[in-house]
Design a protein around this motif. Structure first.
Motif, PDB file in Angstrom:
ATOM      1  N   ASP A  59      20.825   6.601   0.434  1.00 49.65           N
ATOM      2  CA  ASP A  59      19.922   5.519  -0.567  1.00 49.65           C
ATOM      3  C   ASP A  59      19.158   6.407  -1.458  1.00 49.65           C
ATOM      4  O   ASP A  59      18.417   7.432  -1.303  1.00 49.65           O
ATOM      5  CB  ASP A  59      18.952   4.666   0.282  1.00 49.65           C
ATOM      6  N   SER A  60      19.298   6.063  -2.861  1.00 48.10           N
ATOM      7  CA  SER A  60      18.388   6.591  -3.923  1.00 48.10           C
ATOM      8  C   SER A  60      17.551   5.601  -4.633  1.00 48.10           C
ATOM      9  O   SER A  60      16.614   6.310  -5.495  1.00 48.10           O
ATOM     10  CB  SER A  60      19.521   7.308  -5.012  1.00 48.10           C
ATOM     11  N   ALA A  61      17.358   4.582  -4.074  1.00 44.06           N
ATOM     12  CA  ALA A  61      16.693   3.661  -4.880  1.00 44.06           C
ATOM     13  C   ALA A  61      15.110   3.864  -4.679  1.00 44.06           C
ATOM     14  O   ALA A  61      14.615   4.101  -3.459  1.00 44.06           O
ATOM     15  CB  ALA A  61      16.689   2.181  -4.431  1.00 44.06           C
ATOM     16  N   ALA A  62      14.261   4.149  -5.638  1.00 47.57           N
ATOM     17  CA  ALA A  62      12.893   4.366  -5.620  1.00 47.57           C
ATOM     18  C   ALA A  62      12.115   3.335  -4.724  1.00 47.57           C
ATOM     19  O   ALA A  62      11.301   3.656  -4.014  1.00 47.57           O
ATOM     20  CB  ALA A  62      12.180   4.507  -7.001  1.00 47.57           C
ATOM     21  N   ALA A  63      12.607   2.088  -4.664  1.00 52.20           N
ATOM     22  CA  ALA A  63      11.956   1.070  -4.093  1.00 52.20           C
ATOM     23  C   ALA A  63      12.126   0.964  -2.475  1.00 52.20           C
ATOM     24  O   ALA A  63      11.199   0.703  -1.864  1.00 52.20           O
ATOM     25  CB  ALA A  63      12.304  -0.456  -4.654  1.00 52.20           C
ATOM     26  N   ASN A  64      13.081   1.944  -2.270  1.00 56.16           N
ATOM     27  CA  ASN A  64      13.278   1.933  -0.643  1.00 56.16           C
ATOM     28  C   ASN A  64      12.635   3.264  -0.117  1.00 56.16           C
ATOM     29  O   ASN A  64      13.068   3.789   0.973  1.00 56.16           O
ATOM     30  CB  ASN A  64      14.661   1.999  -0.440  1.00 56.16           C
ATOM     31  N   ALA A  65      11.902   4.033  -0.715  1.00 52.64           N
ATOM     32  CA  ALA A  65      11.407   5.075  -0.279  1.00 52.64           C
ATOM     33  C   ALA A  65      10.089   5.031   0.401  1.00 52.64           C
ATOM     34  O   ALA A  65       9.267   4.187   0.105  1.00 52.64           O
ATOM     35  CB  ALA A  65      10.947   6.123  -1.581  1.00 52.64           C
ATOM     36  N   LEU A  66      10.302   5.738   1.552  1.00 50.02           N
ATOM     37  CA  LEU A  66       8.972   5.810   2.353  1.00 50.02           C
ATOM     38  C   LEU A  66       7.661   6.740   1.896  1.00 50.02           C
ATOM     39  O   LEU A  66       8.131   7.981   2.024  1.00 50.02           O
ATOM     40  CB  LEU A  66       9.187   6.065   3.883  1.00 50.02           C
ATOM     41  N   ASP A  67       7.045   6.085   1.216  1.00 45.63           N
ATOM     42  CA  ASP A  67       6.047   6.888   0.380  1.00 45.63           C
ATOM     43  C   ASP A  67       4.491   6.900   0.921  1.00 45.63           C
ATOM     44  O   ASP A  67       3.740   7.309   0.266  1.00 45.63           O
ATOM     45  CB  ASP A  67       6.190   6.485  -1.016  1.00 45.63           C
ATOM     46  N   ASP A  68       4.193   5.886   2.004  1.00 49.16           N
ATOM     47  CA  ASP A  68       3.176   6.037   2.573  1.00 49.16           C
ATOM     48  C   ASP A  68       3.133   5.868   4.154  1.00 49.16           C
ATOM     49  O   ASP A  68       3.522   4.727   4.669  1.00 49.16           O
ATOM     50  CB  ASP A  68       2.221   4.752   1.962  1.00 49.16           C
ATOM     51  N   TYR A  69       2.524   6.788   4.638  1.00 50.75           N
ATOM     52  CA  TYR A  69       2.271   6.869   6.255  1.00 50.75           C
ATOM     53  C   TYR A  69       1.121   7.535   6.502  1.00 50.75           C
ATOM     54  O   TYR A  69       0.657   8.445   5.841  1.00 50.75           O
ATOM     55  CB  TYR A  69       3.445   7.626   6.831  1.00 50.75           C
ATOM     56  N   GLU A  70       0.225   6.655   7.246  1.00 53.59           N
ATOM     57  CA  GLU A  70      -1.109   7.225   7.545  1.00 53.59           C
ATOM     58  C   GLU A  70      -1.393   6.675   9.157  1.00 53.59           C
ATOM     59  O   GLU A  70      -1.154   5.624   9.609  1.00 53.59           O
ATOM     60  CB  GLU A  70      -2.275   6.466   6.663  1.00 53.59           C
TER      61      GLU A  70
END
Length: 146
Positions: A5-16
């Motif tokens: 998957d290369s779609a930016a909308a599908n990136a896991l960009d926040d984990y806390e």
């Protein structure tokens, strides 16, 4: 991103992961509460927040107005959709007989209304200022979106 998957909308960009301090409030104010236990942890993945907590109200104190709220969430609840059920609660030592308790999101805030059932009626009932006692324990896991 996962796999191919290369779609930016599908990136896991926040984990806390972190802690928060649960407390009770009235829908106007609260004072004099003393807690013998106030533990909370959370995991945030993207917009989804899952919270766990355990709270024991050693001294009830006083609450103003009618509704009780669980407060202190680590993030503000999304304002849409409205009236979302967030999870069920385990409870002991209430000042009234309830058969179940749950949380209803207070959209746009970092708190939720505590609702419950005293009988198998069709209406939802909210935990009120006369329904607590010294040593009331509330604990649970709930999920919401920011």
């Amino acid at each position: 991103k996962f796999g191919s998957d290369s779609a930016a909308a599908n990136a896991l960009d926040d984990y806390e992961e972190g802690t928060w301090t649960p407390s009770l409030g009235g829908n106007i104010s609260a004072s004099g509460q003393v807690y013998s236990v106030q533990d909370g942890t959370y995991t945030k993945i993207g917009r989804q927040v899952t919270c766990r907590f355990n709270m024991v109200l050693g001294t009830e104190g006083s609450f103003s107005n009618v509704y009780l709220l669980l407060q202190g969430f680590p993030f503000t609840i999304s304002s849409s959709p409205s009236t979302v059920h967030m999870g069920n609660l385990y409870f002991t030592n209430l000042g009234a007989n309830f058969i179940s308790l749950g949380l209803q999101a207070h959209e746009g805030y970092s708190q939720a209304y505590i609702w419950g059932k005293t009988t198998a009626s069709a209406n939802r009932e909210y935990l009120g200022i006369n329904d607590l006692a010294n040593n009331t324990q509330l604990t649970g896991t709930f999920t919401y979106f920011v």
